[in-house]
Motif scaffolding. Structure first.
Motif, PDB file in Angstrom:
ATOM      1  N   ARG A   1     -10.726  -2.562   2.377  1.00 26.91           N
ATOM      2  CA  ARG A   1      -9.308  -2.856   2.146  1.00 26.91           C
ATOM      3  C   ARG A   1      -8.666  -3.291   3.463  1.00 26.91           C
ATOM      4  O   ARG A   1      -8.956  -2.724   4.523  1.00 26.91           O
ATOM      5  CB  ARG A   1      -8.590  -1.631   1.606  1.00 26.91           C
ATOM      6  CG  ARG A   1      -9.081  -1.219   0.235  1.00 26.91           C
ATOM      7  CD  ARG A   1      -8.132  -0.230  -0.399  1.00 26.91           C
ATOM      8  NE  ARG A   1      -7.989   1.005   0.365  1.00 26.91           N
ATOM      9  CZ  ARG A   1      -7.122   1.970   0.082  1.00 26.91           C
ATOM     10  NH1 ARG A   1      -6.311   1.844  -0.953  1.00 26.91           N
ATOM     11  NH2 ARG A   1      -7.064   3.073   0.796  1.00 26.91           N
TER      12      ARG A   1
ATOM     13  N   GLN B   1      -8.121   9.517  10.815  1.00 28.86           N
ATOM     14  CA  GLN B   1      -8.691   9.429   9.475  1.00 28.86           C
ATOM     15  C   GLN B   1      -8.902  10.856   8.953  1.00 28.86           C
ATOM     16  O   GLN B   1      -9.347  11.727   9.705  1.00 28.86           O
ATOM     17  CB  GLN B   1     -10.014   8.685   9.587  1.00 28.86           C
ATOM     18  CG  GLN B   1     -10.588   8.126   8.322  1.00 28.86           C
ATOM     19  CD  GLN B   1     -11.846   7.334   8.622  1.00 28.86           C
ATOM     20  OE1 GLN B   1     -12.795   7.885   9.169  1.00 28.86           O
ATOM     21  NE2 GLN B   1     -11.864   6.059   8.281  1.00 28.86           N
TER      22      GLN B   1
ATOM     23  N   PRO C   1      -3.868   4.714   1.977  1.00 25.51           N
ATOM     24  CA  PRO C   1      -4.787   4.438   3.094  1.00 25.51           C
ATOM     25  C   PRO C   1      -5.428   5.728   3.604  1.00 25.51           C
ATOM     26  O   PRO C   1      -4.790   6.782   3.632  1.00 25.51           O
ATOM     27  CB  PRO C   1      -3.873   3.827   4.152  1.00 25.51           C
ATOM     28  CG  PRO C   1      -2.758   3.200   3.374  1.00 25.51           C
ATOM     29  CD  PRO C   1      -2.534   4.124   2.219  1.00 25.51           C
ATOM     30  N   GLN C   2      -6.682   5.624   3.990  1.00 21.85           N
ATOM     31  CA  GLN C   2      -7.422   6.788   4.468  1.00 21.85           C
ATOM     32  C   GLN C   2      -7.260   7.002   5.975  1.00 21.85           C
ATOM     33  O   GLN C   2      -7.805   7.938   6.546  1.00 21.85           O
ATOM     34  CB  GLN C   2      -8.907   6.625   4.135  1.00 21.85           C
ATOM     35  CG  GLN C   2      -9.173   6.560   2.642  1.00 21.85           C
ATOM     36  CD  GLN C   2      -8.691   7.817   1.930  1.00 21.85           C
ATOM     37  OE1 GLN C   2      -9.191   8.909   2.193  1.00 21.85           O
ATOM     38  NE2 GLN C   2      -7.723   7.665   1.039  1.00 21.85           N
TER      39      GLN C   2
ATOM     40  N   TYR D   1       0.858  -1.183   0.000  1.00 17.48           N
ATOM     41  CA  TYR D   1       0.000   0.000   0.000  1.00 17.48           C
ATOM     42  C   TYR D   1       0.899   1.240   0.000  1.00 17.48           C
ATOM     43  O   TYR D   1       2.006   1.213   0.558  1.00 17.48           O
ATOM     44  CB  TYR D   1      -0.882   0.045   1.245  1.00 17.48           C
ATOM     45  CG  TYR D   1      -2.055  -0.899   1.237  1.00 17.48           C
ATOM     46  CD1 TYR D   1      -3.126  -0.714   0.365  1.00 17.48           C
ATOM     47  CD2 TYR D   1      -2.108  -1.962   2.126  1.00 17.48           C
ATOM     48  CE1 TYR D   1      -4.204  -1.566   0.372  1.00 17.48           C
ATOM     49  CE2 TYR D   1      -3.192  -2.830   2.132  1.00 17.48           C
ATOM     50  CZ  TYR D   1      -4.241  -2.634   1.255  1.00 17.48           C
ATOM     51  OH  TYR D   1      -5.306  -3.482   1.268  1.00 17.48           O
TER      52      TYR D   1
ATOM     53  N   ILE E   1      -7.165  -1.096   6.797  1.00 14.97           N
ATOM     54  CA  ILE E   1      -6.186  -0.005   6.730  1.00 14.97           C
ATOM     55  C   ILE E   1      -6.810   1.375   6.507  1.00 14.97           C
ATOM     56  O   ILE E   1      -6.098   2.374   6.599  1.00 14.97           O
ATOM     57  CB  ILE E   1      -5.102  -0.302   5.654  1.00 14.97           C
ATOM     58  CG1 ILE E   1      -5.732  -0.539   4.280  1.00 14.97           C
ATOM     59  CG2 ILE E   1      -4.280  -1.495   6.070  1.00 14.97           C
ATOM     60  CD1 ILE E   1      -5.686   0.618   3.375  1.00 14.97           C
ATOM     61  N   ASP E   2      -8.105   1.444   6.218  1.00 13.66           N
ATOM     62  CA  ASP E   2      -8.755   2.746   6.099  1.00 13.66           C
ATOM     63  C   ASP E   2      -9.437   3.181   7.388  1.00 13.66           C
ATOM     64  O   ASP E   2     -10.045   4.255   7.447  1.00 13.66           O
ATOM     65  CB  ASP E   2      -9.783   2.727   4.961  1.00 13.66           C
ATOM     66  CG  ASP E   2      -9.118   2.545   3.599  1.00 13.66           C
ATOM     67  OD1 ASP E   2      -8.145   3.270   3.322  1.00 13.66           O
ATOM     68  OD2 ASP E   2      -9.554   1.655   2.843  1.00 13.66           O
TER      69      ASP E   2
ATOM     70  N   PRO F   1       0.388   7.005   3.674  1.00 14.51           N
ATOM     71  CA  PRO F   1      -0.652   8.043   3.744  1.00 14.51           C
ATOM     72  C   PRO F   1      -0.127   9.387   3.230  1.00 14.51           C
ATOM     73  O   PRO F   1       1.079   9.660   3.263  1.00 14.51           O
ATOM     74  CB  PRO F   1      -0.963   8.120   5.245  1.00 14.51           C
ATOM     75  CG  PRO F   1      -0.519   6.806   5.793  1.00 14.51           C
ATOM     76  CD  PRO F   1       0.663   6.401   4.977  1.00 14.51           C
TER      77      PRO F   1
ATOM     78  N   GLN G   1      -5.132  -5.607   5.458  1.00 16.77           N
ATOM     79  CA  GLN G   1      -3.771  -6.129   5.426  1.00 16.77           C
ATOM     80  C   GLN G   1      -3.716  -7.308   6.393  1.00 16.77           C
ATOM     81  O   GLN G   1      -4.197  -7.211   7.523  1.00 16.77           O
ATOM     82  CB  GLN G   1      -2.786  -5.041   5.853  1.00 16.77           C
ATOM     83  CG  GLN G   1      -1.323  -5.471   5.826  1.00 16.77           C
ATOM     84  CD  GLN G   1      -0.408  -4.268   6.037  1.00 16.77           C
ATOM     85  OE1 GLN G   1      -0.449  -3.298   5.280  1.00 16.77           O
ATOM     86  NE2 GLN G   1       0.400  -4.308   7.079  1.00 16.77           N
TER      87      GLN G   1
ATOM     88  N   PRO H   1      -1.657  -7.331   1.255  1.00 18.80           N
ATOM     89  CA  PRO H   1      -2.895  -6.559   1.098  1.00 18.80           C
ATOM     90  C   PRO H   1      -3.997  -7.438   0.511  1.00 18.80           C
ATOM     91  O   PRO H   1      -3.731  -8.380  -0.240  1.00 18.80           O
ATOM     92  CB  PRO H   1      -2.489  -5.448   0.128  1.00 18.80           C
ATOM     93  CG  PRO H   1      -1.376  -6.043  -0.675  1.00 18.80           C
ATOM     94  CD  PRO H   1      -0.668  -7.031   0.208  1.00 18.80           C
TER      95      PRO H   1
END
Length: 692
Positions: free
Chosen positions: A338, A290, A379-380, A263, A354-355, A266, A340, A325
């Protein structure tokens, strides 16, 4: 009927979990048993037969005649010769007869899963689960199949798991309210979202005139609206609860794997303020934030749902390892996100979303490969640690978790990233940050909860006179943190005792007054743990398991002196051997890597039968013991019943397990007082004169 199976103890504790594994869709055998005879809105008199928590407990009818008849028929049917082909016909949801190992009796059961030559079964007349050898299952005669189960699965009404969670105290309180008491139960409806392989009912319970639902309200923590999509409100016990919830056998959080970096990192700039929300709060050294811009998150979510509808490549799960992922379906809302991979246990992966930052277990059939577009989207959410607090130089007090959570939850935050936390052993990047909430600098507000380690504090050294403890090098205790390699040090439950209350104990391992182990005077529980350990130790070793172990990891280990299996905790690895601490006794030993096994959940959840002590009233920074103390202290304690009072946990202890300051009474004498003659306080005045 055997008391162990009635009370949900013994082997049954292995599966007193908060949710049962889900059953594959379309398995016709799931409904082979009749459903329980339940009257909606009618009051039933019941007993709790297996108690996991308010959202997962089993109740049994008080009418014992039907249960006695079922038990009698089961014993008769169990004596028949096994059809060798029968075990091969069984799958998740299949009904059968199974022999319970603790009492060698036969009971009606339902298959949950198969692992090698054993079935994991649910005893449908009681609610407990156990592993049963394939040789110890039989087919059910039609008469037993047609009789409705004598127990049924319940969930306390009024508490929506998607809108809150329980605090840690609820489980013991709930158990004590229900166990061994006649209950009045009202079934309100069936729980639609239950993932159990049997029907589950939302209920009201009355016990001794008290409405249990009302009594449990004070233990319920509603989730703030910003966090309703994913349940991550458990704060300091987040990781522990996830592992309790999702792992039947325990697994390590692995260090960075080559796939971890697949991924993108960020998107943000160092030393520049970002507007964020806290999406998953564990503690100041481990929380996720986030971005406030939801358009990107919505787009990622939409793409994830589309990709999740594709047919699974059956070989794909076999390509996954720690750090890989993937897309994973979150069981609470059946949506795709999403993720991991953290680890694999049996037919399930533990994954990190991961978000958002939370973790969950996903069945192998509920993972998919990622499209390139989803892989390339950053990632968010990102993992943070509050800047200014070095874990090697201090620790948090217990009040920090609630205060930190309340400062962050459901609030727009201004966050400044200073740098990446290099020492972090999390499987994702972690960033040292400063957070501002409602005009308050959170880093500054948390200072009052920080306890620096005193300068000049030295590691505890243990004399070599005591041979039961060899080469002890206790590793530093750290606050519970998902990102630490030795996070598993906290995976055993803490010992059960009350502060300032006398306990009857025996000294199980004596080094000196500042380092000795005491064992509860409860031989039945110790015997039960030992029996389970021997059974599990005979299982074939997973050859990859030793590679997952690090300092603090729990395991089963073979003690060379008697060739018996005991629960252990890894201290360190040297070549092809582990130095392990036997947590039910306190001694340590070197164990060959081929002589360690993974722990089942039942053994992991049983509290250690011994705990580490330090004699209260003697501050090691202000004095030392003379050489005569070791023999006299040993002779005073060894092989004698002791009355022990725990005052507090020794915060300065560098042992890899909790250590408690205690007062001990033996044969009417207070040991702390008797030891005063061996204590040499530092002569500070003389030291000052000598330096002048």
């Amino acid at each position: 009927m055997d008391k162990e199976i009635q009370d949900g103890q013994g082997d049954s504790e292995i599966t007193q979990q908060r949710s049962l594994p889900s059953c594959p869709e379309g398995n016709v055998n799931v409904c082979s048993y009749k459903w329980p005879k339940i009257s909606h809105n009618g009051t039933e008199e019941v007993y709790a037969s297996c108690i996991a928590g308010p959202h997962h407990c089993w109740c049994q009818y008080t009418n014992s005649e039907d249960l006695d008849m079922v038990s009698k028929l089961a014993q008769e049917a169990g004596q028949t010769q096994q059809d060798k082909i029968f075990p091969e016909t069984l799958g998740p949801g299949s009904p059968c007869l199974a022999q319970f190992s603790s009492d060698q009796q036969w009971y009606r059961a339902q298959i949950i899963s198969r692992v090698d030559d054993a079935f994991h079964v649910l005893f449908i007349d009681y609610g407990n689960e156990s592993d049963v050898d394939v040789e110890n299952v039989r087919s059910l005669p039609q008469g037993l199949l047609e009789k409705a189960p004598q127990a049924f699965l319940c969930s306390l009404s009024g508490f929506d798991e998607s809108k809150g969670s329980w605090n840690d105290e609820v489980y013991e309180v709930f158990n004590n309210l229900l166990v061994d008491k006649p209950l009045k139960l009202t079934v309100l409806n069936m729980v639609d979202h239950s993932e159990a392989t049997v029907p589950q009912y939302a209920v009201d319970i009355e016990c001794e005139g008290a409405i249990v639902n009302a009594a449990m309200l004070k233990y319920w923590k509603p989730v703030a609206k910003i966090l309703t999509l994913i349940d991550h409100s458990e704060r300091e016990t987040f990781l522990q609860d996830i592992q309790t919830e999702s792992n039947v056998k325990q697994a390590n959080v692995s260090k960075v794997n080559v796939n971890t970096c697949m991924y993108r990192k960020p998107n943000f700039s160092n030393n520049k303020q970002e507007e964020v929300y806290a999406s998953c709060i564990v503690q100041p050294h481990y929380f996720w934030c986030q971005h406030t811009k939801t358009e990107e998150l919505s787009r990622v979510t939409e793409l994830a749902q589309e990709a999740g509808q594709t047919q699974q490549d059956m070989t794909f799960p076999e390509t996954l390892g720690p750090g890989s992922p993937c897309l994973a379906q979150f069981s609470s809302d059946q949506q795709w996100y999403r993720a991991q991979v953290i680890c694999r246990v049996g037919h399930a992966f533990t994954v990190l979303f991961i978000d958002y930052g939370n973790e969950s277990e996903a069945d192998v059939k509920n993972v998919r490969s990622l499209t390139q577009g989803l892989l390339e989207e950053a990632p968010q959410a990102f993992l943070c640690s509050l800047s200014g607090f070095d874990e090697s130089k201090g620790s948090w007090n217990d009040d920090v978790y609630d205060d930190f959570y309340n400062l962050l939850v459901d609030k727009p935050l201004k966050l400044t990233v200073f740098n990446m936390d290099d020492p972090s052993e999390a499987a994702v990047p972690q960033y040292a940050v400063e957070v501002e909430s409602d005009g308050v600098i959170v880093n500054a507000a948390m200072q009052k909860h920080w306890k620096p380690v005193a300068e000049g504090c030295v590691s505890i050294e243990h004399p070599e006179e005591e041979t039961v403890l060899r080469d002890i090098q206790p590793s530093s205790m750290t606050p519970l943190n998902v990102s630490k390699v030795d996070v598993n040090a906290c995976m055993y439950m803490k010992p059960h005792f009350s502060k300032n209350t006398k306990e009857v104990v025996y000294a199980s391992c004596i080094v000196h007054p500042h380092y000795f182990w005491c064992q509860y005077d409860n031989p039945e529980e110790l015997s039960r743990v030992s029996e389970l350990a021997q059974e599990e130790g005979k299982m074939q070793q997973n050859e990859m398991f030793p590679e997952t172990l690090g300092p603090g990891s729990p395991c089963l280990a073979l003690f060379s002196s008697d060739d018996q299996w005991y629960r252990g905790q890894v201290m360190r690895r040297v070549d092809d051997a582990f130095c392990v601490l036997f947590i039910d006794y306190g001694n340590e030993s070197d164990v060959d890597i081929k002589n360690v096994r993974s722990l089942t959940r039942g053994l992991l959840e049983k509290a250690p039968q011994a705990f580490l002590c330090s004699l209260k009233g003697f501050d090691e920074s202000k004095g030392s013991w003379n050489e005569d103390v070791y023999d006299d202290f040993n002779n005073l304690l060894v092989d004698k019943p002791l009355k022990l009072t725990v005052f507090n946990m020794d915060d300065q202890s560098e042992a890899a397990v909790p250590q408690y300051e205690v007062e001990i009474e033996c044969e009417g004498a207070v040991i702390n007082t008797l030891m005063e003659k061996y204590w040499k306080g530092l002569d500070t005045d003389h030291a000052l004169e000598g330096s002048g």
